[in-house]
Enzyme design. Sequence first.
Site, PDB file in Angstrom:
ATOM      1  N   ASP A 384       0.756  -1.273  -0.140  1.00 30.98           N
ATOM      2  CA  ASP A 384       0.009   0.102   0.004  1.00 30.98           C
ATOM      3  C   ASP A 384       0.803   1.288  -0.094  1.00 30.98           C
ATOM      4  OD1 ASP A 384      -2.863   0.919   0.542  1.00 30.98           O
ATOM      5  OD2 ASP A 384      -1.775   1.978   2.117  1.00 30.98           O
ATOM      6  N   GLU A 413       1.271  -0.429  -4.983  1.00 26.47           N
ATOM      7  CA  GLU A 413       0.217   0.328  -5.126  1.00 26.47           C
ATOM      8  C   GLU A 413       0.376   1.809  -5.284  1.00 26.47           C
ATOM      9  OE1 GLU A 413      -3.911   1.947  -3.552  1.00 26.47           O
ATOM     10  OE2 GLU A 413      -1.906   1.977  -2.765  1.00 26.47           O
TER      11      GLU A 413
END
Lengths: 666, 666
Positions: A384, A413
């Site tokens: 993330d 990401e």
Amino acid sequence: MRNVSDVSKVRVVVENITPRVDCGRFPIKRTVGEKVLVEADAFTDGHDAVTVMLMYRHAASEQWHRSLMRSIGNDRWQGSFRVPSLGEYHYTISAWVDHFDTWRHGLLKKYEAGQDIELDLRQGAVLAAQIAARAPASDAQLLQDWIHSITDVTRDREDRVTLAQSQAIQELQQRYPDPAIVLRSEESLRVQVDRERARFSTWYEMFPRSTATTAGKHGTFADMERLLPYVASMGFDVLYLPPIHPIGRSERKGRNNVPEARPEEPGSPWAIGAAEGGHKAIHPELGTLEDFKHLIAEAGKHGIELALDIAFQATPDHPYVREHPEWFLKRPDGSIQYAENPPKKYQDIYPFHFESDAAEALAAELRSVIDYWIAQGILIFRVDNPHTKPFPFWEKLIGEVHQLRPEVIFLAEAFTRPKVMYRLAKLGFTQSYNYFPWRNTKRELIEYFTELGTAPVSDFFRANLWPNTPDILTEYLQFGGRGAFMVRLVLAATLGASYGIYGPAFELMEARPREPGSEEYLDSEKYEIRHWNRDDPASLRELIARVNRIRRENPPLQSDRGLKFHATDSDMLIAYSKTGESGADSVLVVVNLDPHNPQSGWLQLDLPTFGLPASGSYQVHDLLSGARFLWQGARNFVSLDPGRAPAHVFRIRRRVRSEKDFDYFM
Amino acid sequence: MRNVSDVSKVRVVVENITPRVDCGRFPIKRTVGEKVLVEADAFTDGHDAVTVMLMYRHAASEQWHRSLMRSIGNDRWQGSFRVPSLGEYHYTISAWVDHFDTWRHGLLKKYEAGQDIELDLRQGAVLAAQIAARAPASDAQLLQDWIHSITDVTRDREDRVTLAQSQAIQELQQRYPDPAIVLRSEESLRVQVDRERARFSTWYEMFPRSTATTAGKHGTFADMERLLPYVASMGFDVLYLPPIHPIGRSERKGRNNVPEARPEEPGSPWAIGAAEGGHKAIHPELGTLEDFKHLIAEAGKHGIELALDIAFQATPDHPYVREHPEWFLKRPDGSIQYAENPPKKYQDIYPFHFESDAAEALAAELRSVIDYWIAQGILIFRVDNPHTKPFPFWEKLIGEVHQLRPEVIFLAEAFTRPKVMYRLAKLGFTQSYNYFPWRNTKRELIEYFTELGTAPVSDFFRANLWPNTPDILTEYLQFGGRGAFMVRLVLAATLGASYGIYGPAFELMEARPREPGSEEYLDSEKYEIRHWNRDDPASLRELIARVNRIRRENPPLQSDRGLKFHATDSDMLIAYSKTGESGADSVLVVVNLDPHNPQSGWLQLDLPTFGLPASGSYQVHDLLSGARFLWQGARNFVSLDPGRAPAHVFRIRRRVRSEKDFDYFM
């Protein structure tokens, strides 16, 4: 006057080696068994011949392998090698002025011009004797025999010229160049060799807490196990879970991200850390570590691998905050600095302070989080927001993990600026989220996928295409209806060897934004438990299953190499093909980008891509509908109705007029 | 688990620095006073501001200069510096995450959003105190004063925010970044700074032996002195002489390169070395060393610099052959290997053997040849066939000469494959012959000069354009008549900041080839003494003088930067402009490439190149004919008759409606 004692005898030059990323600062990426095609400019002064050798080895081996490169014109040379093993390979180029080769070419020309070559044959003998002096006994003897033959004036001259030209003697002598004139290119370039799933993967994202059979109840790992056949039936091989750790209570966000949660609201899984633990703990309502390991094992039986979310951030309740306040930045009033992007404030998130004096201990701890989950059986991590942590931190972490476990896959990401995304890929991320969600027009798609498919980007950046994520409900999906979901599915699954969907929102065509202009889902699972009707007859699960089966059965769709766009006469029709390394089989995809209206038009195919002649007929087989068409030449008509099927996914079959052309031969 | 002790705190990344040649392996080239425009990608993780500093210094100085780079979007940064001195400069980039700058931007946003910023002001004070601790006393005091002001709660808050945003405090704090987080790019890139003549030079080649007043007599340096006014009148500033050394007798070539010269024939000046001496000797019939030095001095009075030919090869009569047989390759029968390109043989030339064990002594001797002529006053060398000697030999020789005498100019005469030509330029040759003689069509010219004008080629390769040489009489000149000579003159002199002609063959339009299909001159001066009628009224000398005066008076023509092609609707009309660094003045050239027929057509000018608006009128002044035209907009008509003048060389004058627009104001 300066000393001239170090004039090199190395007359050959090697320049512009490809593939190469940032002058060799970063490795290129390949997967096990793939071919690495290497090119370089190599030349010397004057007219002398050069020999150019591609050298390569696995990092774990000291032994270089050699592969002769061949000239492809304009002083450019080409060679290749395969990478059968995981981990890192090194490659470089060795080259030298090949006096023997120069000599044999000159000899032939003189002989053909009718000149006296007796002295030249003796010159060849001199060269061969020098080579023999560097060769082991057996090869030295071969060279001596050859010398004897070509200088034997009793032999026919033509025979001796033929002997001089023999491929065997050329290959033999090339093994023993004079080290004083051999150039070893200074650049030792690297290949990061990943497993096949790094190149070809089909992802499904699902919130574990929304898997209970009863509405409103918190789902568990056991509930997830029950859904494994559902996921497998659609053909996914990676099941990605948002964070499974204890969720913070301080500053917890409520439904639709309202600032304060009501007591019964579950909060965001990305708000990691609570009294129950942090990044190595499991949210109690999901189950135990044993339950989780059982889920991993069960998934494996369905051919599904679990991917975990790694979000390196902490809530104010994370044990790190109490145990290691030195890992966070303090404000002048002694409080810990929460995340900000002024004037926005994110009081529920404490970012780590990577510039602190304790940064080494912090990095070691975060590394141990990865190691911990690897030890539990996780080999895929979806990371993330990696772009909000330092690049050197990731390069070191991924590099060290890969040294021990080269099979680990990291998906970045990083929805951020292009050069930041590329840097993360260069430094080690295996796959990357990218701008696909916002590339919806024909021109946008062609431009973007041409950029991604062109070296050096194609050598370090592996796109993983997501039509939707829990954060991204694009306007194309909001307004395009069922047709839009079908279009984006086919594009993602055929433009990208790796793609994923966030389900069941995708297959159930969830399209309501939180508010107009927002890409957030209304009633997002990020902040609440949802209950989904996975058996909805309108679901796209059958189409998804068919598309994923097509991907499995057609190797060209399993790689991002070999993508080629073809012209169409409509801005609503995009056409592209993928061709495998062998060139034998191709898939041609035609998509109607208009999710509302039927569109038709003419294709202008680049037939050489398919190995087809400019005229003549061939069969195209639509793997989506099963229909077959007999096409002729480059120009063919297509018509696509989004109400039925917005795309063709053709297998191109060269039409060979023989009995093998009938179906029962296949 | 591996140690994580070396995680860097350097969070900033610098990539893709331009200009840069082969990853920094070779320097870029500039001339004294020119600007070096540097760009790089620079960014960090997250949202923090970065400061990017261009660092540069002369190689002779330890002191780096700093110049702040500015963001030009998409994480790209730009800066520049000038190179006022000869020799080598180094440049690199230094960058860091600028916490202070991040802070002041965030502060402003919060203030504008009406948030409480008292704690933020205290945070700024903390940052400034850290910076002050690294600053010398006077600057530390400035920072302390500033801290006092922004934390003074009795002061108006808006004043304190304004103080925080002040440019002065930003510039002050940027001087003292925390060394622990500063990235110094690993690449120290180089600039080779040459004198102006490296960039802008006008060459005239002449055979000294063809300068006698009496036909058939061998010309002398004294005869050449008599011709200096003639050369100067045409505006040339470099006078290049073919080799002036004693000419070999063995295997001497006769008129038109027949294998055996008659006793009275002079031989080729490139057949260097005889009983009278070698590369440091002067052919006795030309005069003495004193005569030569007198010629150099006299030429200087006419603004003309002499260029010598350096041809590193020997005839069988060269003293080297006797004194240093180890510098040549021996054949098996003990004879010395003459030059070959099988099946062709060049028995009059012995190439040096650069791979011999005596190569160091050989290189030292050849270096001493250059040094010898430098000592006599020669600072420009036209190097014959450098591509037949090793690249490392040239790199070392030129590098060492430039260390002591950076003003020396080397022109590479390498008519060979493109990558070989480029390598010679990269490794140090100041200027290069090139493919201009064979680029005659509009498309060929645009493609080639676009290639030469595009980085990185434009950073290391300086083309010197020759319409003819003693070896090259192109078919365009053979068949194009007077028009062809005019066309090629204008193209060479305006496309190239450096150009040259081989005269008086050029101005007298000598166009007879040795035989059909040959580019050799009939009765070439390479093998015989010629007597020229330099006063021929048909001579192009007046046109040449005018073109060279235009070059001197118009700075855009003195650089190869700023070249831009403009569209025309005729394949026979080529149009291009050159614009100086300031952008203020431009020259527009339109050439009729058809040497036989008048051609006319429409130009479509790129007006922004000239700083002109899309509509409105402006004056174009033909510097060749003197004519002036008032043009409007991008589309304008031209008509060019090769019988009169095949080209316009316009100065573009922005039309300003004021009294200054009248001629008497200029």
